[in-house]
Design an enzyme around this catalytic site. Structure first.
Site, mmCIF file in Angstrom:
data_model
loop_
_atom_site.group_PDB
_atom_site.id
_atom_site.type_symbol
_atom_site.label_atom_id
_atom_site.label_comp_id
_atom_site.label_asym_id
_atom_site.label_seq_id
_atom_site.Cartn_x
_atom_site.Cartn_y
_atom_site.Cartn_z
ATOM 1 N N SER A 135 0.833 -1.220 0.000
ATOM 2 C CA SER A 135 0.000 0.000 0.000
ATOM 3 C C SER A 135 0.858 1.256 0.000
ATOM 4 C CB SER A 135 -0.918 -0.007 1.228
ATOM 5 O OG SER A 135 -0.160 -0.264 2.405
ATOM 6 N N LYS A 188 10.387 -7.329 5.184
ATOM 7 C CA LYS A 188 10.373 -7.125 3.729
ATOM 8 C C LYS A 188 11.172 -5.887 3.352
ATOM 9 C CE LYS A 188 7.271 -3.582 3.736
ATOM 10 N NZ LYS A 188 7.316 -2.282 3.058
ATOM 11 N N VAL A 276 12.733 8.516 5.826
ATOM 12 C CA VAL A 276 13.218 7.439 6.693
ATOM 13 C C VAL A 276 13.241 6.132 5.902
ATOM 14 C CG1 VAL A 276 12.747 6.084 8.758
ATOM 15 C CG2 VAL A 276 12.365 8.559 8.783
#
Length: 329
Positions: A135, A188, A276
């Site tokens: 997403s 991931k 980040v």
């Protein structure tokens, strides 16, 4: 209509705030910076989401108490390294039984705790859940079809989260395997760094497919050892999130990996990405978990060597390729 506070006014927090607002909820978006909050109120634009307008109905504040007090639910969308600190700051203003939705992805390096585990420690009376999956904020904000999974220890809480977010353009599934969902969403990012490094080295689709496939194998081994359900890693927060993060240029982890593969240091890559890079923070935690649970995770190990030990990326790939032969399954 529910009153929802979205904590974190970056791209992801803003995209979720827009989704919740469109679903008919009263939404307040919180930024840690009054300067940024003022800019968002005045321009109704977030530079991280080009072309997206923030409606006047979306309240924006830098006052945390104003944002969270008396609201029905709180969405934590800050960078994962700040989750515990923000949860601690929310605690004096949070009511017992308040719904907290962790939408950040990461593992705390010191404690090796997931996002929800940190929140449960700081807000023991809250009803804690998570939202994860493939997403990218840029696509959610543009209302492109997206699917996610809402996780909670209790099915009813997961269903409540689903009800908040579900829309014709944002489909939400539910799960009670909160640990598996969060491991998938965190680790991931480390594999995506490896995929980006491979891109930066000029490798091809074969390499990318190998990293995704063997990456999900590493993640699944660790998850099972920690008590997560194997099937979670075949779902949206496992292989789904891994595919999109390894393949998309929206992925800050992949972009940072590309720069590292091209010869830049980890610090230079993070500075150039201007956001980040969660995989850098999760890499050490993932390696520590693999050692704690005696799980072989060679991709995670080599990413750590590249990031923190100065190992040349090409040599790390060679060491991965020439590991001792073994059966696939």
């Amino acid at each position: 209509m529910r009153r929802i506070a979205v904590i974190g006014a970056g791209a992801w927090g803003s995209a979720l705030a827009l989704l919740l607002l469109e679903n008919g909820h009263a939404v307040t978006l919180w930024s840690s910076s009054e300067r940024k909050a003022r800019a968002l109120r005045e321009s109704r634009r977030n530079e991280s989401l080009p072309g997206v307008v923030l409606p006047e109905e979306l309240l924006v504040t830098s006052d945390l108490q104003e944002a969270v007090q008396s609201c029905d639910g709180i969405v934590l969308a800050v960078a994962s390294v700040y989750t515990r600190e923000i949860a601690r700051r929310i605690a004096p203003h949070s009511a017992a039984g308040q719904l907290i939705i962790c939408a950040s992805k990461g593992i705390e390096e010191q404690s090796l705790k997931t996002q929800t585990a940190q929140v449960e420690e700081e807000l023991p009376l809250a009803r804690v859940s998570c939202l994860s999956g493939p997403s990218h904020a840029e696509e959610v904000a543009k209302k492109l079809p997206t699917t996610c999974v809402a996780g909670a220890h209790n099915t009813k809480i997961a269903e409540e989260v689903r009800e908040l977010f579900m829309s014709p353009r944002f489909r939400v599934y539910t799960s009670t395997d909160m640990l598996g969902i969060e491991l998938g969403g965190s680790i991931k990012n480390v594999i995506a760094l490896a995929a980006g490094i491979a891109d930066g080295l000029g490798y091809g689709d074969n390499t990318k497919a190998a990293l995704i496939t063997r990456g999900i194998a590493e993640l699944t081994r660790l998850g099972i050892a920690m008590g997560a359900a194997a099937e979670t890693f075949a779902g949206l927060s496992g292989i789904g999130d891994l595919i999109v993060t390894c393949a998309s240029m929206h992925s800050r982890n992949r972009r940072a990996g590309i720069l590292i593969g091209q010869g830049k240091s980890m610090e230079e890559a993070m500075q150039e990405v201007h956001q980040v890079v969660e995989g850098v923070y999760s890499a050490r935690a993932a390696l520590a978990l693999s050692r704690r649970f005696h799980i072989c995770m060679p991709i995670v190990e080599e990413v750590n060597h590249i990031l923190f030990d100065g190992k040349e990326a090409e040599r790390a790939v060679g060491d991965l390729m020439m590991r001792d032969p073994r059966d696939e399954i």
